[in-house]
Design an enzyme around this catalytic site. Structure first.
Site: not given
Length: 382
Positions: A28, A110, A168, A254, A278, A281
């Site tokens: 992860y 987050s 992913r 962002k 990122h 990702r």
């Protein structure tokens, strides 16, 4: 244990972290998407940025302080938002919030953290930034922003480079769900990591508590289709305008890689842009973020704040970013590698590594202020 001798680099912390967390947690945190070529490209492109060391520059006393968005920071880096930090290490969000407060650096919480803004507020002091994954429902958006502001978070980060969930693949194969479900495979991995298991037993399995407060859909979901994806939408320019109208503090966007987008965001009221892919990702066909930084800086001019992330592994990388136009840098994975390696002392050690590495390399370059590094760029034949 003297970490400066046993684990003097972030790479050393990373290696220990991999041994200390279950495989599904490691995948992860560490994985990107696709073949993970963008992640590799970030590292390769940073290594190509070369600087000219100085000769006979005398003693230097580096000043690492920066001013950003109306605030003074003693260091040129902060803690980037990472979803489900509490999965990587038990109690990650409170630990990082306290570290940010002690170090005087920003911490980006987050939307899909395992703790709510209200949970973290007492520990973060005046260093709270909040990263927004945009909810579809205007009422939820208004409530979220109100809660974030009331909790004392002063800077809002609108993430623009996650319009859809990425695949992913390595993360998918790990079998992680949200909330985590203890399948036989997950249990077997957990049993091999007693420190992580015991810590998690003490604080409980991490959940997306902020998002869950807006929905009763809390059954196990794939890690790339968790409740955050169910509630949020893909923001557009009209959505940005609504957020800008609703948020009266600094607004950072962002996930910006190109100058024309940065200019449009500046004109639309964003107070800063954050150059990032990122960390590989989201999209495996993206250019390295560091390669895009000079174009963004040239497009927005010298007086507009530009933040950078993606691939930073030390103080030298921070100097490379400043040389190419950054005003500030953020790191996400590095602090979590530190946490997974040694808990809170490991994350604090990341601050030490970056600070010491910055000072050492600034001495080699013969500079005392970060802005001076732009004059130390080297090109072949120069």
């Amino acid at each position: 244990m003297d970490l400066d001798h046993t684990h003097p680099s972030i790479a050393d912390l990373t290696a220990r972290a991999r041994r200390r967390v279950p495989r599904f947690v490691w995948d992860y945190l560490d994985s990107a998407t696709g073949t993970e070529a963008t992640k590799a490209r970030n590292r390769a492109s940073l290594d190509k940025v070369l600087l000219r060391p100085a000769v006979l520059s005398g003693e230097t006393v580096p000043d690492l302080s920066v001013r950003l968005l109306g605030r003074d920071y003693p260091l040129p880096f902060g803690i980037a938002p990472v979803g489900m930090s509490g999965l990587v290490w038990p109690g990650a969000e409170p630990s990082l919030a306290r570290l940010a407060q002690r170090s005087g650096i920003p911490y980006g919480l987050s939307t899909v953290a395992s703790r709510t803004p209200e949970d973290v507020a007492p520990m973060i002091g005046d260093q709270g930034w909040f990263q927004l994954y945009t909810p579809r429902d205007p009422k939820i958006l208004a409530d979220m922003l109100g809660r974030v502001k009331a909790a004392g978070f002063h800077t809002l980060i609108l993430t623009a480079d996650v319009p859809v969930a990425s695949r992913r693949e390595r993360q998918r194969k790990g079998g992680l769900t949200h909330p985590p479900r203890m399948s036989p495979r997950i249990l077997a991995q957990t049993a091999r990591c007693p420190a992580w298991a015991l810590g998690t037993a003490r604080v409980g399995m991490p959940r997306l508590r902020f998002m869950e407060s807006y929905s009763d859909k809390i059954g196990p979901l794939p890690s790339t289709q968790h409740i955050g994806y169910l509630l949020r939408t893909s923001p557009d320019w009209e959505y940005l305008a609504r957020v800008r109208q609703a948020w009266d503090g600094p607004l950072v966007v962002k996930g910006v890689l190109f100058g024309e987008d940065a200019v449009r965001l500046k004109d639309a009221g964003a107070d800063a842009v954050w150059v990032s892919n990122h960390a590989g990702r989201q999209f495996d066909g993206a250019p390295a973020a560091i390669d895009c930084l000079p174009g963004v800086r040239a497009a927005v001019g010298d007086d507009y704040p530009v933040i950078f992330d993606s691939g930073i592994e030390g103080g030298l990388d921070i100097l490379r970013a400043f040389a190419l136009g950054a005003d500030f840098t953020m790191l996400g994975r590095a602090f979590h590698y530190g946490l997974a390696a040694f808990g809170t002392p490991g994350a604090a050690h990341v601050v030490h590594i970056l600070t010491d590495d910055l000072k050492s390399n600034m001495g080699q370059l013969g500079i005392t202020r970060l802005a001076e590094v732009r004059d130390r760029m080297w090109t072949p034949g120069a």
